[in-house]
Design an enzyme around this catalytic site. Structure first.
Site, mmCIF file in Angstrom:
data_model
loop_
_atom_site.group_PDB
_atom_site.id
_atom_site.type_symbol
_atom_site.label_atom_id
_atom_site.label_comp_id
_atom_site.label_asym_id
_atom_site.label_seq_id
_atom_site.Cartn_x
_atom_site.Cartn_y
_atom_site.Cartn_z
ATOM 1 C CG ASP A 1 -7.233 -3.292 -2.351
ATOM 2 O OD1 ASP A 1 -7.819 -2.469 -1.638
ATOM 3 O OD2 ASP A 1 -6.000 -3.370 -2.456
ATOM 4 C CB SER B 1 -0.967 -0.059 1.185
ATOM 5 O OG SER B 1 -2.009 0.868 1.010
ATOM 6 C CG HIS C 1 -5.561 -2.783 0.962
ATOM 7 N ND1 HIS C 1 -5.036 -2.408 -0.255
ATOM 8 C CD2 HIS C 1 -4.918 -1.993 1.879
ATOM 9 C CE1 HIS C 1 -4.139 -1.438 -0.086
ATOM 10 N NE2 HIS C 1 -4.052 -1.170 1.198
#
Lengths: 286, 286
Positions: free
Chosen positions: B227, B151, B261
């Site tokens: 995600d 991320s 995620h």
């Protein structure tokens, strides 16, 4: 018995799904939460199940986040069943100042004493109510299961297997509380949940169960030598070893040099435990 | 530059050691904490290093507990270097009501604006100060390192590799923020740390760096299709893909069906990333 479960979360992992469920537990008299990892094989078939009993202070979440077990469950095609460690909810009695009594510390017994008895029925929960729910609702092979756990949950795995040798194909444990009647954690919980009469404690003590004739086909235990709770006298694997030797129960007690009591230790050897259970579970189906 | 580190924790795992250190960071002007996994091979030799940059809200702890990376690092003989995501301490400015600015959100840039500039120098920290410390104090091969992250840390890994193609043998990322100038998270941090002039942002944006001529030998990215932050427009892997195509940079962008995620996604594929980096690192030594 209510056989309804409600799925509250689903996360894809290693090609399978890590799911979380709630249900109204009749034996614990409250809503319970548990997690299940369904390996990718469950898309097309039912699979054997490995029950994992966690230790003091844990919920169903610790093992699913920290142990790295899902990878091996996916490889071997085994469902992981991860219950909570105690009843939960505002109506459930607790000792808020203590981590080793009350919520998070059910000790896998059926409590008989007030105020605990109404909810703290974790032995019946993990050996009867939860397997029935799992087998009624999820793609597992009915009756084909093994059990493992850590610390308080290692104690739980040992007594569940010793008291139900036909129900579990195999049993293993990490750093288990082998002889709870002979350690502070066990004495604290047993006296509260079961009362002062120590005779009633023996049904939930692995060493005492073996001395009284309980048997099983074998036990695998990993114990770190740098485990602070081993040094503190909470675990007593030597007592289990002596009892197993006298009873002729094959015990693999592996003292792992320099490992502590944490999930980093569990992660290091969980793959070997899952392979061990997989072999036993597949021998049963073969 | 001070090259002293203090070990504050050591846990045996997969035959190696998961250690935690603190040190006084000159570039961040505060005490910093980082973790290192030293695989068993370091008992007798120095090994290559993989730097892992974590995402928003993380410390050094998340990846070491949740990713299951240590198993693969032990297999491949690679040290894992796990820095924090921002400067820390009471004297460090923060936006306490926000998870995406201030502490836990350093974004791997060198801040130029008050009040951030005095401490938020995470780009220099992870590319210069920390590697020098690691190489001076721990059994890693100087200059032989790769980088990955998740991320915000995936963004960090991409820009560190693109800006230092000789310093990192390989780069990969999970769910990276590919084009921070074009998403809410990036715009929020860049405007605070770097000011209103968007020209100054381009030096920390992977897409803009590639458009400006930055290069590297290849990029591996895993991105879950379920995600929530992909849907929300925070990640923009398609912009990176277009930039790489135009520039002729080999990008393996793997869209992983149904993954989210979380670290459960990372755990599912971290083994393949470590194998990817191991191959690149060993080609360099061969």
């Amino acid at each position: 018995m209510s056989q309804t479960i409600k799925q509250i979360e689903s996360i894809k992992e290693f090609g399978g799904f890590l799911n979380r469920y709630t249900h109204d537990s009749e034996v614990c008299n409250c809503q319970m939460t548990f997690s299940v990892y369904l390996p990718p094989q469950t898309e097309t078939q039912a699979v054997p199940a490995l029950y994992w009993l966690s230790g003091l202070t844990c919920t169903d979440d610790n093992v699913r986040v920290k142990a790295g077990a899902q990878r091996y469950a996916a490889e071997h095609g085994i469902a992981l069943i991860m219950p909570d460690t105690s009843p939960r909810g505002e109506q459930v009695p607790d000792e808020e100042a203590r981590y080793d009594l009350g919520k998070g510390a059910g000790f896998y017994v059926n409590a008989t004493q007030a105020p605990w008895g109404k909810h703290y029925q974790m032995y019946d929960y993990v050996t009867t109510e939860l397997p029935a729910l799992i087998e009624a609702n999820l793609p597992v092979i009915a009756g084909l299961k093994s059990i493992s756990g850590h610390s308080m949950g290692g104690h739980g795995a040992l007594i569940c297997a010793l008291k139900n040798p036909q129900a579990f194909q195999s049993v293993s444990a990490f750093s288990p509380i082998c002889h709870p009647m002979n350690c502070g954690w066990g004495q604290g919980c047993f006296s509260a949940y079961l009362g002062a009469d120590e005779n009633t404690w023996e049904q939930y003590d692995a060493v005492k169960l073996i001395e009284a004739g309980a048997n099983c086909s074998g036990i695998l235990i990993d114990q770190g030598t740098a485990d602070e709770f081993l040094t503190e006298g909470q675990l007593h694997p030597e007592s289990l070893q002596q009892a197993c030797e006298r009873a002729g129960i094959p015990l693999q007690l592996r003292l792992q040099d320099g490992y502590d009591h944490s999930y980093h230790f569990i992660a290091s050897f969980i793959g070997e435990h899952i392979a061990y259970h997989s072999k036993a579970l597949k021998q049963k189906t073969a």
